[in-house]
Design an enzyme around this catalytic site. Structure first.
Site, PDB file in Angstrom:
ATOM      1  N   SER A 203       0.845  -1.189   0.000  1.00  0.00           N
ATOM      2  CA  SER A 203       0.000   0.000   0.000  1.00  0.00           C
ATOM      3  C   SER A 203       0.879   1.237   0.000  1.00  0.00           C
ATOM      4  O   SER A 203       2.100   1.151   0.067  1.00  0.00           O
ATOM      5  CB  SER A 203      -0.912   0.001   1.233  1.00  0.00           C
ATOM      6  OG  SER A 203      -0.134   0.256   2.380  1.00  0.00           O
ATOM      7  N   LYS A 204       0.225   2.355  -0.084  1.00  0.00           N
ATOM      8  CA  LYS A 204       0.893   3.650  -0.123  1.00  0.00           C
ATOM      9  C   LYS A 204       1.939   3.784   0.992  1.00  0.00           C
ATOM     10  O   LYS A 204       3.012   4.331   0.792  1.00  0.00           O
ATOM     11  CB  LYS A 204      -0.185   4.727   0.069  1.00  0.00           C
ATOM     12  CG  LYS A 204       0.207   6.055  -0.490  1.00  0.00           C
ATOM     13  CD  LYS A 204      -0.505   6.369  -1.782  1.00  0.00           C
ATOM     14  CE  LYS A 204      -0.042   7.699  -2.322  1.00  0.00           C
ATOM     15  NZ  LYS A 204      -0.225   7.809  -3.750  1.00  0.00           N
ATOM     16  N   ARG A 205       1.603   3.262   2.150  1.00  0.00           N
ATOM     17  CA  ARG A 205       2.525   3.481   3.269  1.00  0.00           C
ATOM     18  C   ARG A 205       3.830   2.704   3.119  1.00  0.00           C
ATOM     19  O   ARG A 205       4.789   2.932   3.841  1.00  0.00           O
ATOM     20  CB  ARG A 205       1.800   3.213   4.588  1.00  0.00           C
ATOM     21  CG  ARG A 205       1.977   1.888   5.220  1.00  0.00           C
ATOM     22  CD  ARG A 205       0.944   1.631   6.310  1.00  0.00           C
ATOM     23  NE  ARG A 205       0.301   0.364   6.021  1.00  0.00           N
ATOM     24  CZ  ARG A 205       0.862  -0.806   6.295  1.00  0.00           C
ATOM     25  NH1 ARG A 205       2.018  -0.866   6.889  1.00  0.00           N
ATOM     26  NH2 ARG A 205       0.246  -1.931   5.986  1.00  0.00           N
ATOM     27  N   GLY A 207       5.560   3.067   0.571  1.00  0.00           N
ATOM     28  CA  GLY A 207       6.381   3.923  -0.288  1.00  0.00           C
ATOM     29  C   GLY A 207       5.738   4.182  -1.634  1.00  0.00           C
ATOM     30  O   GLY A 207       6.265   4.939  -2.435  1.00  0.00           O
ATOM     31  N   GLU A 213       4.465   6.419  -9.377  1.00  0.00           N
ATOM     32  CA  GLU A 213       4.875   7.126  -8.153  1.00  0.00           C
ATOM     33  C   GLU A 213       6.393   7.083  -7.975  1.00  0.00           C
ATOM     34  O   GLU A 213       7.010   8.053  -7.549  1.00  0.00           O
ATOM     35  CB  GLU A 213       4.215   6.493  -6.917  1.00  0.00           C
ATOM     36  CG  GLU A 213       2.752   6.845  -6.769  1.00  0.00           C
ATOM     37  CD  GLU A 213       2.056   5.943  -5.764  1.00  0.00           C
ATOM     38  OE1 GLU A 213       1.917   6.355  -4.608  1.00  0.00           O
ATOM     39  OE2 GLU A 213       1.674   4.810  -6.137  1.00  0.00           O
TER      40      GLU A 213
END
Ligand code: GLU
Length: 435
Positions: A203-205, A207, A213
């Protein structure tokens, strides 16, 4: 197998290219290139509402960016609805399917065991008792994934399907469709899903989840491809740095067994730093220039030569291209960001300021503003004033850059040039006596 290998990457353009999908594409590509086969693209855009041209373009751009080129024209499922309907019609005629309203449903015979010799997991057995009758064409006329996937894989002559473990439960359904179409199934290899280092779904957390991204943050494509490769395969000998080209030479699906696939953003950063360090200045300068422009630096009058010097000084100090502008703002503007805590530490004391002033005064007479000459003056002044060189170096660095770290001070001064350096030193150290 030889030149007959045909593999495909089948993205759904309903979002950006996920790291897991990029890895799937990478392994299919490696296998095709290693065997001298073909790497094909199939765009799974049956969901007309969620599919978006913008995502498709981004996915294709990301693949190219990573160095993954494809053969033949991509196949678009949205253009093949009549093919799927015709195949479904044939199945109806043959009594293998039935209608439910406008939907066409495939009949699954219970009590059978299907065996799959997975290239990565080995043998897996499935009981058809666990498989419900399968929708082929939905009541809105669009095809269901398992059905059109098989129609296309068979039609495209796909020989090997390498994809994520999340598709294992689809595979027996697809095997039944091959059987009903009278086609031999391809070989399947399912890769363990990519997880975060904590074992949780990426997930985003962790990185970021999309190639885009990482690209934005200033990862180099070579580092990205190299790192993703290690999440499902290993070149052996504990080796980690390997280019796509080298991997093509030695890639083997057999080596995909039992390899961990935990995504560690810190390791990727480390690897990116290694690639940046090894990259040529000519390759980095245009990339860095773009980033400086985006960061709002005033680039008027900045020459390629000046940028090349800066890139040489700073490329060993960054892990991502995105870090460059923040470290080098003092080379592009006089109102650079100042580390206030560092400023208090190094420029509050009068004896430090006196050292900086004396250094600045002596530099005025210097003709050749080279790092060696600058350093000699610095050491001379320190000796004369009975200071340690560090007592002049740190305050001076703060004065000219607003930072406590960076490249070597004398190199920074040489690149900045005499006038700017002396001006900043005098401004920061005052005229003396008036503090
Ligand atoms: N569009 C599917 C996905 O992105 C493709 C699955 C497959 O490779 O069969 O997961």
């Amino acid at each position: 197998m030889g030149d007959k290998v045909r593999v495909r990457f089948a993205p759904s353009p309903t979002g950006y290219l996920h790291l897991g999908s990029a890895r799937t594409a990478l392994f299919n590509w490696l296998y095709a290139r290693h065997t001298g086969g073909k790497f094909l693209l199939r765009i799974e855009d049956t969901d007309r509402v969620r599919s978006d041209r913008k995502f498709l373009e981004e996915i294709l751009a990301d693949l190219k960016w990573m160095g993954l080129d494809w053969d033949e024209e991509p196949v678009y499922q949205s253009e093949r609805f009549d093919v799927y309907r015709k195949e479904a019609e044939n199945m109806l005629q043959a009594g293998k399917a039935y209608k439910e309203g406008d939907a066409v449903i495939f009949r699954v015979e219970n009590g059978r065991v299907l065996e799959l010799d997975d290239l990565i997991h080995g043998r897996i057995s499935f009981s058809t008792d666990e498989i419900k009758d399968q929708v082929m064409i939905k009541s809105d006329g669009s095809p269901a994934y398992n059905f059109c996937c098989v129609v296309d894989d068979a039609g495209m002559g796909i020989t090997h399907i390498i994809r994520g473990d999340d598709h294992i439960s689809n595979t027996p359904k697809q095997m039944l469709f091959y059987e009903a179409l009278g086609q031999p199934p391809p070989e399947f290899g399912h890769m363990p899903l990519m997880m975060g280092t904590d074992g949780a779904k990426l997930s985003k957390r962790h990185g970021g989840v999309s190639v885009e991204e990482y690209r934005d943050q200033g990862f180099l494509p070579e580092a990205m491809a190299n790192y993703l490769m290690l999440l499902g395969w290993s070149p052996g000998d504990g080796r980690e740095m390997i280019s796509l080209e080298e991997a093509v030479g030695i890639f083997d699906i057999k080596d995909m067994r039992g390899v961990q696939s935990k995504f560690d953003a810190q390791k990727l950063e480390w690897m990116n730093g290694e690639y940046i360090m090894a990259a040529g200045i000519e390759e980095l300068v245009p990339l860095i220039e773009d980033r400086l422009v985006s960061a709002g630096m005033d680039m008027s009058g900045v020459t390629g030569e000046y940028l090349a010097k800066l890139v040489t000084l700073y490329k060993i100090r960054i892990k991502k291209l995105s870090e460059f502008a923040g470290l080098t703002d003092c080379f592009f503007r006089d109102d650079f960001k100042v580390d206030e805590k560092g400023k208090r530490k190094y420029l509050d004391r009068e004896e430090n300021k006196a050292g900086v002033r004396a250094f600045a005064d002596r530099l005025e007479g210097l003709g050749d503003f080279s790092r060696e000459n600058i350093e000699k003056i610095c050491r001379d002044i320190a000796g004369e004033m009975d200071l340690k060189a560090a007592q002049i170096i740190h305050p001076t660095r703060m004065a000219i850059s607003g930072k406590t770290g960076g490249a070597g001070l004398f190199e920074m001064m040489e690149v900045l040039g005499k006038e700017r350096v002396i001006g900043r030193m005098k401004k920061a150290a005052g005229r003396g006596g008036d503090t």
